[in-house]
Design a protein around this motif. Structure first.
Motif, PDB file in Angstrom:
ATOM      1  N   THR A   1       0.858  -1.171   0.000  1.00 12.40           N
ATOM      2  CA  THR A   1       0.000   0.000   0.000  1.00 12.40           C
ATOM      3  C   THR A   1       0.898   1.226   0.000  1.00 12.40           C
ATOM      4  O   THR A   1       1.901   1.262   0.710  1.00 12.40           O
ATOM      5  N   VAL A   2       0.532   2.220  -0.806  1.00 16.74           N
ATOM      6  CA  VAL A   2       1.320   3.439  -0.905  1.00 16.74           C
ATOM      7  C   VAL A   2       0.568   4.553  -0.195  1.00 16.74           C
ATOM      8  O   VAL A   2      -0.549   4.882  -0.558  1.00 16.74           O
ATOM      9  N   SER A   3       1.192   5.115   0.824  1.00 18.76           N
ATOM     10  CA  SER A   3       0.644   6.281   1.524  1.00 18.76           C
ATOM     11  C   SER A   3       1.534   7.465   1.208  1.00 18.76           C
ATOM     12  O   SER A   3       2.741   7.313   1.003  1.00 18.76           O
ATOM     13  N   ALA A   4       0.919   8.653   1.177  1.00 23.95           N
ATOM     14  CA  ALA A   4       1.685   9.837   0.789  1.00 23.95           C
ATOM     15  C   ALA A   4       1.391  11.006   1.716  1.00 23.95           C
ATOM     16  O   ALA A   4       0.316  11.099   2.310  1.00 23.95           O
ATOM     17  N   PHE A   5       2.361  11.878   1.788  1.00 25.63           N
ATOM     18  CA  PHE A   5       2.280  13.107   2.569  1.00 25.63           C
ATOM     19  C   PHE A   5       2.933  14.179   1.710  1.00 25.63           C
ATOM     20  O   PHE A   5       4.052  14.009   1.235  1.00 25.63           O
ATOM     21  N   VAL A   6       2.240  15.284   1.483  1.00 23.28           N
ATOM     22  CA  VAL A   6       2.762  16.353   0.641  1.00 23.28           C
ATOM     23  C   VAL A   6       2.855  17.621   1.473  1.00 23.28           C
ATOM     24  O   VAL A   6       1.867  18.057   2.071  1.00 23.28           O
ATOM     25  N   THR A   7       4.037  18.212   1.516  1.00 22.96           N
ATOM     26  CA  THR A   7       4.260  19.413   2.309  1.00 22.96           C
ATOM     27  C   THR A   7       3.765  20.648   1.547  1.00 22.96           C
ATOM     28  O   THR A   7       3.541  20.572   0.334  1.00 22.96           O
ATOM     29  N   PRO A   8       3.619  21.772   2.227  1.00 22.80           N
ATOM     30  CA  PRO A   8       3.222  22.994   1.526  1.00 22.80           C
ATOM     31  C   PRO A   8       4.220  23.401   0.431  1.00 22.80           C
ATOM     32  O   PRO A   8       3.848  24.066  -0.527  1.00 22.80           O
ATOM     33  N   GLY A   9       5.469  23.012   0.544  1.00 25.33           N
ATOM     34  CA  GLY A   9       6.475  23.290  -0.473  1.00 25.33           C
ATOM     35  C   GLY A   9       6.480  22.271  -1.592  1.00 25.33           C
ATOM     36  O   GLY A   9       7.372  22.266  -2.433  1.00 25.33           O
TER      37      GLY A   9
ATOM     38  N   PHE B   1       6.996  19.024  -1.415  1.00 27.03           N
ATOM     39  CA  PHE B   1       7.867  17.876  -1.231  1.00 27.03           C
ATOM     40  C   PHE B   1       6.966  16.677  -0.940  1.00 27.03           C
ATOM     41  O   PHE B   1       6.001  16.795  -0.190  1.00 27.03           O
ATOM     42  N   LYS B   2       7.277  15.538  -1.527  1.00 28.48           N
ATOM     43  CA  LYS B   2       6.448  14.349  -1.368  1.00 28.48           C
ATOM     44  C   LYS B   2       7.165  13.329  -0.507  1.00 28.48           C
ATOM     45  O   LYS B   2       8.317  13.006  -0.756  1.00 28.48           O
ATOM     46  N   PHE B   3       6.457  12.832   0.501  1.00 29.13           N
ATOM     47  CA  PHE B   3       6.944  11.739   1.330  1.00 29.13           C
ATOM     48  C   PHE B   3       6.086  10.536   0.963  1.00 29.13           C
ATOM     49  O   PHE B   3       4.866  10.574   1.112  1.00 29.13           O
ATOM     50  N   ILE B   4       6.711   9.480   0.488  1.00 33.03           N
ATOM     51  CA  ILE B   4       5.997   8.280   0.052  1.00 33.03           C
ATOM     52  C   ILE B   4       6.414   7.124   0.942  1.00 33.03           C
ATOM     53  O   ILE B   4       7.606   6.895   1.150  1.00 33.03           O
ATOM     54  N   LEU B   5       5.427   6.390   1.444  1.00 37.29           N
ATOM     55  CA  LEU B   5       5.696   5.238   2.291  1.00 37.29           C
ATOM     56  C   LEU B   5       5.006   4.017   1.710  1.00 37.29           C
ATOM     57  O   LEU B   5       3.791   4.040   1.481  1.00 37.29           O
ATOM     58  N   LEU B   6       5.771   2.968   1.447  1.00 37.58           N
ATOM     59  CA  LEU B   6       5.221   1.686   1.028  1.00 37.58           C
ATOM     60  C   LEU B   6       5.157   0.802   2.249  1.00 37.58           C
ATOM     61  O   LEU B   6       6.161   0.646   2.959  1.00 37.58           O
ATOM     62  N   HIS B   7       3.987   0.230   2.495  1.00 40.39           N
ATOM     63  CA  HIS B   7       3.813  -0.607   3.682  1.00 40.39           C
ATOM     64  C   HIS B   7       2.847  -1.731   3.359  1.00 40.39           C
ATOM     65  O   HIS B   7       2.113  -1.691   2.372  1.00 40.39           O
ATOM     66  N   GLU B   8       2.845  -2.741   4.233  1.00 43.64           N
ATOM     67  CA  GLU B   8       2.032  -3.926   4.008  1.00 43.64           C
ATOM     68  C   GLU B   8       0.794  -3.991   4.892  1.00 43.64           C
ATOM     69  O   GLU B   8      -0.113  -4.748   4.607  1.00 43.64           O
ATOM     70  N   SER B   9       0.761  -3.248   5.966  1.00 46.54           N
ATOM     71  CA  SER B   9      -0.379  -3.314   6.881  1.00 46.54           C
ATOM     72  C   SER B   9      -0.983  -1.934   7.066  1.00 46.54           C
ATOM     73  O   SER B   9      -0.344  -0.909   6.819  1.00 46.54           O
ATOM     74  N   LYS B  10      -2.223  -1.919   7.526  1.00 48.82           N
ATOM     75  CA  LYS B  10      -2.928  -0.654   7.729  1.00 48.82           C
ATOM     76  C   LYS B  10      -2.644  -0.129   9.135  1.00 48.82           C
ATOM     77  O   LYS B  10      -2.819  -0.834  10.112  1.00 48.82           O
ATOM     78  N   ASN B  11      -2.193   1.123   9.192  1.00 54.18           N
ATOM     79  CA  ASN B  11      -1.860   1.757  10.463  1.00 54.18           C
ATOM     80  C   ASN B  11      -1.934   3.270  10.253  1.00 54.18           C
ATOM     81  O   ASN B  11      -0.933   3.974  10.345  1.00 54.18           O
ATOM     82  N   ASP B  12      -3.117   3.784   9.938  1.00 54.97           N
ATOM     83  CA  ASP B  12      -3.269   5.189   9.551  1.00 54.97           C
ATOM     84  C   ASP B  12      -2.762   6.165  10.599  1.00 54.97           C
ATOM     85  O   ASP B  12      -2.072   7.127  10.276  1.00 54.97           O
TER      86      ASP B  12
END
Length: 180
Positions: free
Chosen positions: A113-121, A123-134
């Protein structure tokens, strides 16, 4: 269970990557790819399936010795990077629809599963993970963002260049251990 973090600049240039192996227990789920194939195909085309699903060459050797293939293991670095890069278009699409920084799960490839976080600037933070842990992933992203901002404030760091700070790396690893 493993987690793969990628920090990308607004031009999608890689700035930092981390592979974290969690000691927390996970539920083992069979791969949907393997369950839909006849038994002869998984043995005859094991190399192709493991390459497509991301299993390592050690897993392929184990299969050749008569063991079971763990599909979707994701141990090959190039497969992990391919999944992260393929998710960039989906992240851009979700960014247009949603103004939130934490985009939650934006894409899925086999059990990754690909989760993402995008900063106001942007910048993209991408995390690949196997379990759900929001909640844990959200906290992890917020802490990594705080660490990244502190790195940018360092007068000896040039913006949009790869991060090679051992202090940054150790703190991100501690955060991953704490939340993931």
């Amino acid at each position: 269970m493993s987690h793969h973090l990628f920090l990308l600049s607004p031009t999608d240039t890689p700035l930092y990557s981390l592979t974290h192996y969690s000691s927390k227990p996970t539920q083992s789920t069979p791969s949907p790819l393997a369950s839909n194939l006849p038994s002869w195909s998984t043995s005859a085309f094991a190399g192709t399936l493991t390459a497509l699903s991301g299993a390592s060459s050690a897993t392929q050797a184990h299969h050749a010795q008569g063991g079971a293939v763990r599909l979707g293991g994701g141990q090959d670095r190039h497969v992990i990077q391919m999944i992260a890069n393929a998710s960039l278009d989906v992240i851009e699409e979700v960014m247009r629809r949603d103004s939130a920084m934490y985009l939650k799960s934006v894409d899925k490839f086999n059990e990754w599963t690909v989760s993402a976080f995008v900063t106001p600037g942007n910048f993209k933070f991408i995390l690949l993970h196997e379990s759900k842990n929001d909640d844990g992933i959200r906290s992890f992203f917020n802490e990594v963002w705080e660490l990244y901002v502190k790195t940018l404030l360092n007068p000896f760091h040039t913006m949009h260049t790869p991060i090679r700070s051992p202090v940054f790396d150790s703190r991100v690893r501690a955060s991953a251990k704490k939340y993931l």
